[in-house]
Design a protein around this motif. Sequence first.
Motif, mmCIF file in Angstrom:
data_model
loop_
_atom_site.group_PDB
_atom_site.id
_atom_site.type_symbol
_atom_site.label_atom_id
_atom_site.label_comp_id
_atom_site.label_asym_id
_atom_site.label_seq_id
_atom_site.Cartn_x
_atom_site.Cartn_y
_atom_site.Cartn_z
ATOM 1 N N ASP A 10 0.809 -1.220 0.000
ATOM 2 C CA ASP A 10 0.000 0.000 0.000
ATOM 3 C C ASP A 10 0.840 1.267 0.000
ATOM 4 O O ASP A 10 0.586 2.194 0.773
ATOM 5 C CB ASP A 10 -0.975 -0.024 1.181
ATOM 6 N N HIS A 12 1.053 3.393 -2.600
ATOM 7 C CA HIS A 12 0.220 4.426 -3.232
ATOM 8 C C HIS A 12 1.026 5.634 -3.710
ATOM 9 O O HIS A 12 0.605 6.775 -3.543
ATOM 10 C CB HIS A 12 -0.887 4.878 -2.275
ATOM 11 N N ASP A 39 -0.786 -2.432 -4.469
ATOM 12 C CA ASP A 39 -1.166 -1.021 -4.434
ATOM 13 C C ASP A 39 0.062 -0.128 -4.535
ATOM 14 O O ASP A 39 0.337 0.730 -3.700
ATOM 15 C CB ASP A 39 -2.054 -0.670 -3.238
ATOM 16 N N ASN A 63 -5.760 -1.132 -6.566
ATOM 17 C CA ASN A 63 -5.558 0.209 -7.110
ATOM 18 C C ASN A 63 -4.517 0.247 -8.220
ATOM 19 O O ASN A 63 -4.127 1.333 -8.653
ATOM 20 C CB ASN A 63 -5.157 1.183 -5.991
#
Length: 173
Positions: A10, A12, A39, A63
């Motif tokens: 994650d 991002h 992600d 994502n």
Amino acid sequence: MPTRLLLLADTHVPARARDLPAAVWAAVDEADVVVHAGDWVDVALLDALDSRARRLVGCYGNNDGPALRARLPLVAHVGLEGLRVGVVHETGTAAGREARCDAAYPDLDLLVFGHSHIPWDTVTPRGMRLLNPGSPTDRRRQPTATYLTATARDGRLEDVVLHRLPPRGGAVR
């Protein structure tokens, strides 16, 4: 000889942060294997980690778009120092996670996952270790951003440490 692991998920980047924190890049340089549980958001981070890490193992997350999905599996599998390791982004809700993962991944010793941004460290009834490093860039409801390090040695996972990152511009309280 032991294998030093860095576990991430994650990240991002650049959606939640422009780059990984300096402490994470330093951990990349120290690790023998960097494991990323999805992600990433931008293929540029995959390229940067791939060029800097000694070895990179990762999967895509919910994502991650077509460019990342074309280069990464839904579930990655790797053998490290006699440990059978899997990497996946999502494992579902916390309730029942251990039993679900035992059923879904019967041949693993370690499953690294992400998605929740919540650090997790448990052992399933069958004895598989489940680790979620949290997120080094998007702490959400957690007090700090996090990542994990560990050592694989002779079929065992040792020295698992959750690292808490200071808030941008400050110290961990």
